[in-house]
Design a protein around this motif. Structure first.
Motif, PDB file in Angstrom:
ATOM      1  N   LEU A 105     -47.031  21.168   2.176  1.00  0.00           N
ATOM      2  CA  LEU A 105     -46.326  21.106   3.769  1.00  0.00           C
ATOM      3  C   LEU A 105     -46.430  19.580   3.994  1.00  0.00           C
ATOM      4  O   LEU A 105     -45.351  18.989   4.722  1.00  0.00           O
ATOM      5  N   GLN A 106     -47.414  18.886   3.996  1.00  0.00           N
ATOM      6  CA  GLN A 106     -47.432  17.529   4.412  1.00  0.00           C
ATOM      7  C   GLN A 106     -46.375  16.609   3.581  1.00  0.00           C
ATOM      8  O   GLN A 106     -46.291  15.555   4.140  1.00  0.00           O
ATOM      9  N   ILE A 107     -45.862  16.914   2.471  1.00  0.00           N
ATOM     10  CA  ILE A 107     -45.000  16.474   1.796  1.00  0.00           C
ATOM     11  C   ILE A 107     -43.615  17.005   1.850  1.00  0.00           C
ATOM     12  O   ILE A 107     -42.681  16.217   2.077  1.00  0.00           O
ATOM     13  N   HIS A 108     -43.440  18.148   2.016  1.00  0.00           N
ATOM     14  CA  HIS A 108     -42.093  18.866   2.211  1.00  0.00           C
ATOM     15  C   HIS A 108     -41.704  19.362   3.520  1.00  0.00           C
ATOM     16  O   HIS A 108     -40.295  19.523   3.704  1.00  0.00           O
ATOM     17  N   ALA A 109     -42.450  19.550   4.427  1.00  0.00           N
ATOM     18  CA  ALA A 109     -42.033  20.138   5.800  1.00  0.00           C
ATOM     19  C   ALA A 109     -41.231  19.087   6.382  1.00  0.00           C
ATOM     20  O   ALA A 109     -41.354  18.136   6.734  1.00  0.00           O
ATOM     21  N   GLY A 110     -39.837  19.790   6.885  1.00  0.00           N
ATOM     22  CA  GLY A 110     -39.021  18.925   7.587  1.00  0.00           C
ATOM     23  C   GLY A 110     -38.509  17.638   6.828  1.00  0.00           C
ATOM     24  O   GLY A 110     -37.388  17.139   7.174  1.00  0.00           O
ATOM     25  N   ALA A 111     -38.484  17.830   5.388  1.00  0.00           N
ATOM     26  CA  ALA A 111     -37.644  16.989   4.556  1.00  0.00           C
ATOM     27  C   ALA A 111     -36.837  17.824   3.577  1.00  0.00           C
ATOM     28  O   ALA A 111     -37.310  18.482   2.849  1.00  0.00           O
ATOM     29  N   ALA A 118     -25.392  13.944   2.494  1.00  0.00           N
ATOM     30  CA  ALA A 118     -24.264  13.105   2.272  1.00  0.00           C
ATOM     31  C   ALA A 118     -24.450  12.278   0.695  1.00  0.00           C
ATOM     32  O   ALA A 118     -23.685  12.265   0.304  1.00  0.00           O
ATOM     33  N   THR A 119     -25.841  12.012   0.650  1.00  0.00           N
ATOM     34  CA  THR A 119     -26.055  11.240  -0.467  1.00  0.00           C
ATOM     35  C   THR A 119     -27.031  11.719  -1.455  1.00  0.00           C
ATOM     36  O   THR A 119     -27.154  11.200  -2.653  1.00  0.00           O
ATOM     37  N   GLY A 120     -27.749  12.770  -1.226  1.00  0.00           N
ATOM     38  CA  GLY A 120     -28.821  13.238  -1.961  1.00  0.00           C
ATOM     39  C   GLY A 120     -29.872  12.703  -1.937  1.00  0.00           C
ATOM     40  O   GLY A 120     -30.922  12.936  -2.923  1.00  0.00           O
ATOM     41  N   ALA A 121     -30.136  11.676  -0.987  1.00  0.00           N
ATOM     42  CA  ALA A 121     -31.524  10.695  -1.049  1.00  0.00           C
ATOM     43  C   ALA A 121     -32.737  11.937  -0.927  1.00  0.00           C
ATOM     44  O   ALA A 121     -32.694  12.740   0.028  1.00  0.00           O
ATOM     45  N   ARG A 122     -33.719  11.778  -1.545  1.00  0.00           N
ATOM     46  CA  ARG A 122     -34.859  12.387  -1.445  1.00  0.00           C
ATOM     47  C   ARG A 122     -35.614  12.221  -0.414  1.00  0.00           C
ATOM     48  O   ARG A 122     -36.117  13.077   0.039  1.00  0.00           O
ATOM     49  N   GLN A 123     -36.129  10.962  -0.472  1.00  0.00           N
ATOM     50  CA  GLN A 123     -36.745  10.723   1.184  1.00  0.00           C
ATOM     51  C   GLN A 123     -36.056  10.717   2.297  1.00  0.00           C
ATOM     52  O   GLN A 123     -34.837  10.641   2.182  1.00  0.00           O
ATOM     53  N   VAL A 124     -36.456  11.055   3.362  1.00  0.00           N
ATOM     54  CA  VAL A 124     -36.065  10.988   4.766  1.00  0.00           C
ATOM     55  C   VAL A 124     -35.155   9.738   5.168  1.00  0.00           C
ATOM     56  O   VAL A 124     -35.983   8.952   5.046  1.00  0.00           O
ATOM     57  N   PRO A 125     -33.922   9.962   5.194  1.00  0.00           N
ATOM     58  CA  PRO A 125     -33.248   8.372   5.687  1.00  0.00           C
ATOM     59  C   PRO A 125     -33.677   7.925   6.917  1.00  0.00           C
ATOM     60  O   PRO A 125     -34.046   8.618   7.888  1.00  0.00           O
ATOM     61  N   ILE A 126     -33.625   6.629   7.175  1.00  0.00           N
ATOM     62  CA  ILE A 126     -33.797   6.030   8.596  1.00  0.00           C
ATOM     63  C   ILE A 126     -32.540   5.967   9.136  1.00  0.00           C
ATOM     64  O   ILE A 126     -31.708   5.266   8.940  1.00  0.00           O
ATOM     65  N   TYR A 127     -32.189   7.000  10.052  1.00  0.00           N
ATOM     66  CA  TYR A 127     -30.913   7.169  10.807  1.00  0.00           C
ATOM     67  C   TYR A 127     -31.335   5.966  11.796  1.00  0.00           C
ATOM     68  O   TYR A 127     -31.013   6.485  13.036  1.00  0.00           O
ATOM     69  N   GLN A 128     -30.770   4.841  11.512  1.00  0.00           N
ATOM     70  CA  GLN A 128     -30.846   3.762  12.487  1.00  0.00           C
ATOM     71  C   GLN A 128     -29.564   3.783  13.363  1.00  0.00           C
ATOM     72  O   GLN A 128     -28.703   3.030  13.334  1.00  0.00           O
ATOM     73  N   SER A 129     -29.282   4.763  14.161  1.00  0.00           N
ATOM     74  CA  SER A 129     -28.228   4.784  15.187  1.00  0.00           C
ATOM     75  C   SER A 129     -28.366   5.119  16.366  1.00  0.00           C
ATOM     76  O   SER A 129     -29.373   6.080  16.655  1.00  0.00           O
ATOM     77  N   THR A 130     -27.780   4.506  17.288  1.00  0.00           N
ATOM     78  CA  THR A 130     -27.735   4.758  18.644  1.00  0.00           C
ATOM     79  C   THR A 130     -27.218   6.167  19.086  1.00  0.00           C
ATOM     80  O   THR A 130     -28.017   6.899  19.766  1.00  0.00           O
TER      81      THR A 130
END
Length: 428
Positions: free
Chosen positions: A11-17, A22-34
């Motif tokens: 869970l410490q690796i997969h919960a919430g991820a 859109a891209t298939g990125a495995r790591q949670v992206p940084i949504y740097q958007s206001t």
């Protein structure tokens, strides 16, 4: 597909991820958007009316932060979670919907010095107050509660002394009086202690510490157990109509998620204690190795504490992982995987020797932080607890002759060697 509940390490690796759609990125992206684009006018109205879940503006909600919130709620066994800018922000946000002018909390006197100041001084500006008691004296806790008390507050493992709190006993008192128990679980982390399982209503964290684990960002979190009856007549923020949402009643509408929704829709909206998405990203990555790090932190702390306890220059060591600790019997019940890696020790030579010790270490870093991969040291009485009276310092476990250690992940023999050479200089 197995129906078995995943273990903590999973869970410490997969919960919430999840892979980015859109891209298939495995790591949670940084949504740097206001802000986030609405599908249409009806979609925007539904979001602002709390009739639909989604993203509006990053002060309120952000996909990267949401992933962290889901992970924290999962690891703590809560119904929901809200992340914010720091641990201190989490404490104010936890109290915000509970309190009002003339109301008070009953809190442990064994707290981080900044929390003591926040509760004894800062919250007075809101018309709130705090009653500090020794939470080992359960009768004193019960006696301190009055008609205006709205919460009990404690730390699962107290900073700086590493004392382990009897959460179950405090939860029973809170239940009898119809008020929530708020537990700061920063020093323990959900890997070592899960306060909700012991009766806590809300859990707060400074994510800055062990959860991120590398001293890079600040962050806070409040986890809602989802088990408290907010409609018992003491908490109008949840049970009474909210004017800002056309008379919506949070507890009636959102049930077990009333606190979580209120903290986002009201708390983050009006207090603005927002966590930025990059900080959430760093924290998510840190949590992926939490269990591995905490096991090593605890193992190193046991070795260092045992060595210090046998050293003739040391008066005492407060680590609960030692059999000599009066809190040792609680480790198996409250923190079955270990007593964390934060504790203090007293020097027989007193205040001046403590200061000289701080100036003599090489491997240790002299910083006002804890829970880093690096071993950290500080003299609390002259820094984090400096604003307190000597009596308050002693009660908090930060007496003038005491040094606080946060044991890191280095080779334990190297940690001990650094302390040994610094002790030699400090007591020469």
């Amino acid at each position: 597909m197995s129906d078995k509940q995943p273990g903590f390490d999973t869970l410490q690796i997969h919960a919430g991820a999840r892979p980015d759609p859109a891209t298939g990125a495995r790591q949670v992206p940084i949504y740097q958007s206001t802000a986030f684009v609405f599908r249409d006018a009806d979609h925007a109205a539904a979001l602002f009316n709390l009739q639909e879940l989604g993203y509006i503006y990053s002060r309120l909600t952000n996909p990267t932060v949401s992933a962290l919130q889901e992970r924290m709620a999962t690891l703590e066994g809560g119904a929901g979670a809200v992340c914010c800018s720091s641990g201190h922000a989490a404490q104010i946000m936890a109290l915000f919907p509970l309190m009002g002018p003339g109301l008070n909390i009953v809190t442990s006197n064994r707290l981080y010095g900044g929390t003591v100041t926040q509760f004894s001084q800062t919250i007075k500006r809101f018309g709130w107050s705090a009653k500090f008691v020794d939470t080992e004296d359960l009768a004193a806790v019960e006696a301190a509660i009055d008609d205006n008390t709205r919460a009990i507050f404690c730390e699962s493992i107290a900073n700086p002394g590493g004392y382990i709190t009897d959460i179950d006993a405090l939860a029973a008192i809170a239940d009898r009086n119809g008020i929530p128990l708020i537990v700061d679980n920063t020093t323990a982390t959900p890997y070592l202690c899960r306060p909700i399982e012991h009766g806590a209503t809300l859990v707060v964290h400074s994510l800055t510490k062990y959860l991120t684990g590398n001293g890079t960002v600040t962050g806070g979190c409040i986890i809602d157990s989802g088990k408290f009856n907010w409609s018992n007549g003491k908490f109008p923020s949840f049970s009474e109509p909210e004017p800002a949402y056309h008379g919506l009643k949070f507890h009636e509408t959102f049930g077990h998620l009333a606190f979580t929704f209120h903290s986002i829709a009201i708390g983050l909206r009006d207090l603005g204690m927002t966590m930025n998405p990059q900080a959430a990203h760093y924290t998510l990555m840190g949590i992926e190795t939490l269990s591995l790090r905490m096991e090593r932190h605890c193992a190193n702390a046991v070795k260092v504490a045992k060595w210090l306890e046998q050293d003739p220059r040391v008066a005492y060591v407060t680590y609960a992982g030692l059999p000599s600790s009066p809190y040792h019997d609680r480790v198996a019940r409250i923190c079955p995987k270990g007593a964390s890696a934060l504790f203090t020790f007293s020097l027989k030579a007193g205040y001046e020797a403590c200061v000289k010790l701080i100036d003599s270490v090489n491997l240790f870093s002299h910083v006002a932080n804890l829970g880093d991969t690096r071993s950290l040291i500080i003299h609390s009485a002259s820094t984090t607890h400096r604003q307190l009276t000597e009596a308050q310092q002693i009660a908090a476990g930060a007496a003038p002759d005491v040094v606080r250690l946060s044991i890191g992940l280095e080779d334990p023999e190297d940690i001990i060697a650094d302390l040994d050479q610094a002790l030699a200089k400090a007591t020469a």
